[in-house]
Scaffold this motif. Structure first.
Motif, short mmCIF file in Angstrom:
data_model
loop_
_atom_site.label_atom_id
_atom_site.label_comp_id
_atom_site.label_asym_id
_atom_site.label_seq_id
_atom_site.Cartn_x
_atom_site.Cartn_y
_atom_site.Cartn_z
N SER B 65 -38.76 -1.16 17.79
CA SER B 65 -39.80 -2.15 18.05
C SER B 65 -41.07 -1.87 17.25
O SER B 65 -42.10 -2.48 17.49
CB SER B 65 -40.11 -2.20 19.55
N PRO B 68 -42.34 -6.20 13.79
CA PRO B 68 -41.66 -7.46 14.12
C PRO B 68 -40.36 -7.57 13.32
O PRO B 68 -40.31 -7.14 12.15
CB PRO B 68 -42.66 -8.53 13.69
N ASP B 145 -46.23 -10.43 9.51
CA ASP B 145 -44.89 -10.44 10.09
C ASP B 145 -44.84 -10.99 11.51
O ASP B 145 -43.77 -11.17 12.08
CB ASP B 145 -44.30 -9.03 10.08
N VAL B 146 -46.03 -11.20 12.09
CA VAL B 146 -46.06 -11.82 13.42
C VAL B 146 -45.94 -13.32 13.24
O VAL B 146 -46.86 -13.99 12.78
CB VAL B 146 -47.36 -11.47 14.17
N SER B 332 -35.57 -10.17 17.11
CA SER B 332 -36.60 -10.43 18.12
C SER B 332 -37.43 -11.62 17.64
O SER B 332 -37.21 -12.13 16.55
CB SER B 332 -37.50 -9.21 18.23
N VAL B 334 -41.05 -11.25 17.95
CA VAL B 334 -42.08 -10.46 17.25
C VAL B 334 -41.58 -9.00 17.28
O VAL B 334 -40.53 -8.73 16.70
CB VAL B 334 -43.47 -10.66 17.88
N HIS B 335 -42.27 -8.11 17.96
CA HIS B 335 -41.76 -6.74 17.99
C HIS B 335 -40.53 -6.63 18.90
O HIS B 335 -39.69 -5.76 18.69
CB HIS B 335 -42.85 -5.78 18.50
N ALA B 508 -46.26 -11.91 21.19
CA ALA B 508 -46.60 -10.74 20.38
C ALA B 508 -47.04 -9.56 21.24
O ALA B 508 -47.37 -8.50 20.72
CB ALA B 508 -47.70 -11.11 19.38
N THR B 511 -44.33 -5.27 23.37
CA THR B 511 -44.38 -4.12 22.46
C THR B 511 -43.90 -2.85 23.17
O THR B 511 -43.70 -2.82 24.38
CB THR B 511 -45.83 -3.87 22.01
#
Lengths: 697, 697
Positions: B65, B68, B145-146, B332, B334-335, B508, B511
């Motif tokens: 994780s 992302p 990358d988000v 996924s 995001v992360h 986002a 995490t």
């Protein structure tokens, strides 16, 4: 046998020569009492071959064809009891036997009001009435049990109109008449049997406004042109002038009211208004073929009837959950000595010989053997289809192969086999070891190759197997369940007759004496079929390694591919994934063959062999895609579904190409070509994947 | 995890307590070097349970994780390499591993032109712009990358209109607005997540002329009503005010361009114009929920992308052609620490422990174990679906069961299992032997029963299993292939929160720290899931007799039957065949259970057990009917297809009854009720037939 549905499929590229993995199998001497067979026992095989008796088959046939036994008739029910009695016999019966009954929709002429065809003169008076029954030539064509010639499932109605000759009743035939300026609206179309399916004649006619259809058997098609009484039965095998072919005019198969459901009493039944596949207009088969106005009166009635299958089982000693299925239908149109009793006579003799060994404790097969006597085949393969609907999953999971022997003897010249490629090898192995009837010392194989042969890139000159259409009870096994299937018979020397089929087919002249005198005097061809089928059954049920040679599909796929490349008019780029898929199949099938050979040299564990046999058994299943042909009923085998064109290639692709040919690129029709191509590629890739070592994903 | 699609299926009657046939199995001491396991080895089981390490799972999660990794992104590809490296490790890897890549249609927001939602004032000027990204609270919500919150597969467009609040966006919600006299034509509908599927909101809205749809997460639904920054992450597990749920709005699953075909480059692809299942109007998920006119600008783009599955195999020692499949997706939004990396972290730890035993030569399972890391699940279960399309037959023939662990830990209160009845028993056996995390000395089973339980007529009080909808990658295994499946996770104490799902779902804020601090500090719940899944895998792959208790389907069928009798408004006469079929299933399943017990007391031959195991493995397949629901895609399981009503009963029957309710008897809708009834009866009768002694037909 539903003959017309075989048309359009022809002799395919289904077959290759395999010398047979099985031949090398060592035999283990049998033990009395507690037999635990490890492999095919050549001594047992020889015993069975020796005990199959032509005279007993003849006596079976005499009894089976003694009376008319149309589906669901009292005599048909009597034969159910006869089969049960034989299969439950303490000395020669099977482990168990039972009848299973479906309630199915059949169609019969009215007994009170026979169907009538009258020719009307210029003043409106009837100048000729067609025969309503066949002439009682041998004493067997009379009586209440001889069903009047009729077109089963044709609707009732009394159309009147001018008679128009429409050749075979194909779509082209009606178009040709239109081109000639002939008004078809309201006419009665006179057509002859053959060329297209029975029901298709009425479907095509109705599209052009035709009010009724008559169908006759042309002596040129069936009698090598002969038609006078002294040239025909009982003086020869040819059809007497009064003979009329009956038959089912239903376009699909299975019970018309319960598609995809077993016709048990509780099952949902379609409203008659929602049934499809029946002829749209009154239709009647006749003898006469004259001119002028015609009155047609059809009084057919639809009836819900009970029709039984009879199933008999020999339990496998080692792998009882693997079934070798052998069957034929029981119902005839009239006496049905040829169709189907010649097959049932063989079935009874085979079950007697195997049952006797079983009851003596001499033998029990490795796998289970299931004998089946199907009901109501003549109305549309109904009994066998309902059976596959009822036990779909179980049969699909466990059936090694289906062997069909319907008409066992059309004539006594040669063996004829239709089947999917994996069965070629076992048929070759069996027929090489059996002496052919008739003069000389040829094997059945060596005789066969003289009549049907082809040059195989792999094996050289070999007998050619035909492909399976939907002409008999194998249809739902191959097309709906994806089970490797075959149909075995003895048949004509085609250089001696051009008869479309044996002349008395589906008439009241198809009797014991007809068979005994003209088709197979001495019953040696019956015996040859019994021996061939018996050897195939023993090899499939007793061999440690299943004698299904899946690599024989490679030759078929290669020839389908070449035909697609040459004849379908699609781009090379489109072919590439197909080429890759065929190559993968070839490589994976060959590698599997290597692994089998290696394993056979060692001392393999039964579980190891079982896993390998599962790959062989289930290969045919991988060609099924129930979503491939949404407009077809039951057909889901992507290699053997019906094909309209004459090129022997992938049917879905071929049909889509012929529809797309006249459309612009980018059309829906071309998208369907692409979709069909992907369906084939996915099936072939999936099939190859099942042949690879099982722990590779 | 595709959460919304689970709705409408609920916790079903899928589950019963079985003390477990397997528990009594004797363990055979392992041999180094040439292990030939005969049965589940309790010593190995204990070793595996002991070696599954919470800290290693935590480290896996940290790595997985770290960045992302939306489907097909460079980081997603990096993780493919990470998985390959782990699974090919010489000391702790599997026998083989490979990535397999499909070319699939995904949907992304434009990087150049972000999606925008503006609130317009009375004079037409923009008075408020919704946030385009989430607030960078922990330093992980920023960067290229988000991916911006968006509705995947929603079409581009810039509708403007008055904002209308439409609750959940269900059909009833829009009808209610209409009843109130509110004009919907040309409006922008503001809806909140939950209640109906994502895509359904847009489909329902478009039917009423709505021009665009906004979707927001209501703090009442997800945050137990809390919404201020100091009450939310990173100060608690609740979603920060700026959090927005992303998600796929595609109505079906699998690659949208290649239904029923694997998305390999050569496969036929639908024209975009012919794709169905996309939302019909621009749709965008947002945070704010204000009044007045709104401008919505959606610039989503469809892109063909490569997406990989990674597959790793441990070859079975005795039955390599039997697969125990264990999988989770990798991609996924995001992360994705919770969704899906918490599952992947467990997957990696399980494969490490088993791989290490394998490489040491200490152990090799009886059957093959396949580990799978699926691609592009978030876009519609794409990787797993394409896999089942590509290897349909092979998987259907050979797969013992599919085990899915997507989000492994939602919260640390209790185990939660969804699955079909045959897997209940093995899950119970496993969980009774594993200590629950947290205080006390309860087993996972004893803890579980405190949260989810039901009173079983057969077993008394037992943990209740939920039924499988289409919320994660098990969907195509159960619905399309008919493979017994389960989904395992740790989850909430429902008395402590009413959150629809864990609050940062698809945002986002999902995490590593979120998991580490709030959901599973210490990772003991991860360890519990790993142990549960590990024990289930070992029991399924090593047990001599497969621990699939098919008789546990009897209780489900009985409860479906009772519900049908009480709640569907169909006549008793109609039920009779259903009653008979359920009774037959019960009797045949019970008798099979007896035969297993007897066999287990003896010294059964491996081939005998294999035949019996085939009956157990293939039972689930018998409930498939690809023609049962022609309007559904992939769904062919007659017991678990989607059901619209709230009564837990046969879905096809239930759906047909609700459509027929207001029609006259004799209507087409009532005919469909009858047809669906026959489909169920035929499936149940066919299923029972496969449970009977194999040589009985």
């Amino acid at each position: 046998m539903q003959w017309t549905k075989v048309l359009g499929l022809g002799l395919g590229a289904a077959a290759l020569l395999g010398l047979g993995i099985i031949l090398g199998h060592f035999a283990i001497p049998k033990k009395a009492n507690s037999p635990a067979p490890q492999d095919l026992d050549l001594e047992i095989l020889e015993t069975v071959m020796g005990q199959l008796d032509a005279q007993r088959i003849r006596e079976n046939l005499r009894e089976l064809s003694r009376e008319p036994h149309v589906a669901s008739s009292p005599r048909d029910e009597d034969l159910v009891q006869l089969l049960l009695q034989r299969w439950k016999d303490p000395e020669s019966g099977l482990d168990s036997a039972e009848a299973s009954t479906y309630e199915v929709l059949l169609s019969f002429p009215s007994q009170e009001q026979p169907n009538v065809v009258d020719i009307v003169g210029p003043t409106g008076d009837i100048i000729h009435s067609c025969h309503r029954t066949e002439e009682n030539v041998t004493g067997e064509q009379g009586g209440p049990d001889v069903v009047q010639p009729y077109a089963a499932y044709a609707p009732s109605g009394t159309p009147q109109g001018l008679l128009v000759y429409a050749n075979r009743g194909a779509e082209e035939d009606f178009k040709e008449l239109q081109t000639q300026g002939i008004k078809l609206e309201g006419t009665i179309a006179l057509t002859r049997y053959g060329g297209v399916g029975r029901g298709a004649k009425a479907v095509n006619a109705a599209k052009h406004g035709v009010a009724g259809v008559l169908v006759y058997t042309d002596p040129a098609d069936i009698n090598d042109g002969l038609s006078s009484p002294n040239e025909t039965f009982p003086n020869s095998w040819y059809l007497p002038p009064s003979g009329v072919e009956r038959g089912s005019y239903y376009e699909y198969f299975g019970d018309p009211l319960t598609p995809y459901l077993p016709a048990v009493p509780s099952s949902f039944r379609l409203d008659l208004a929602n049934v499809s596949g029946f002829p749209p207009i009154p239709t009647q088969p006749i003898v006469c073929a004259l001119g002028c106005p015609v009155n047609v009166s059809v009084y057919n009635r639809l009836e819900l009837r009970n029709s039984s299958n009879v199933l008999g089982i020999i339990r496998g000693a080692v792998e009882p959950d693997r079934y070798v299925l052998y069957g034929n239908h029981r119902d005839s149109w009239v006496h049905g000595a040829v169709d189907p009793s010649s097959g049932t006579a063989v079935l009874l003799e085979l079950s007697r010989v195997l049952g006797t060994l079983l009851k003596k404790g001499t033998w029990r097969p490795r796998r289970s053997i299931v004998f089946a006597s199907w009901g109501a085949e003549e109305f549309g393969l109904i009994g066998s289809t309902e059976f596959t609907e009822e036990f779909f999953n179980k049969l699909q999971e466990r059936t090694v192969a289906y062997i069909n022997v319907d008409i066992s003897v059309f004539a006594n010249a040669t063996l004829r086999v239709q089947g999917t490629p994996p069965v070629q090898s076992v048929v070759f192995s069996a027929t090489k070891e059996i002496r052919s009837p008739g003069p000389g010392d040829l094997s059945i194989y060596d005789n066969w190759i003289r009549y049907f042969n082809r040059s195989s890139p792999v094996y050289g000159l070999v007998p050619s197997l035909g492909s399976l259409g939907a002409g008999s009870d194998y249809a739902s096994f191959i097309h709906f369940l994806g089970i490797s299937s075959m149909d075995i018979a003895y048949t004509y020397d085609r250089s001696k007759t051009s008869a479309r089929i044996y002349p008395t087919y589906h008439t009241a002249f198809d009797t014991f004496d007809y068979m005994d005198k003209f088709l197979d005097p001495g019953f040696s061809s019956h015996q040859a079929v019994a021996q061939t089928a018996g050897s195939v059954i023993l090899r499939l049920s007793d061999s440690f390694f299943l004698p299904l040679k899946v690599s024989d599909y490679s030759e078929t796929l290669r020839s389908f591919l070449q035909a697609a490349q040459q004849d379908l008019g699609i781009s090379l780029g489109m072919h590439r994934p197909l080429v890759t898929a065929v190559e993968k199949f070839e490589a994976d099938a060959a590698a599997l063959g290597q692994r089998i050979s290696t394993l056979q040299k060692g001392n393999p564990d039964p579980l190891q062999v079982r896993m390998l046999n599962d790959q062989l058994m289930l290969l045919e299943r991988t060609f099924l895609n129930p979503r491939a042909f949404p407009e077809e009923r039951y057909y889901s085998h992507v290699l053997w579904a019906p094909r309209t064109g004459s090129v022997a290639t992938f049917p879905g692709l071929s049909n889509a190409c012929s529809r797309a040919r006249d459309t612009a690129s980018g059309s829906e029709a071309w998208a369907e070509v692409q979709r069909q191509l992907s369906i084939v590629v996915t099936a072939l890739e999936g099939a190859a994947a099942t042949l690879r070592p099982v722990a590779d994903l």
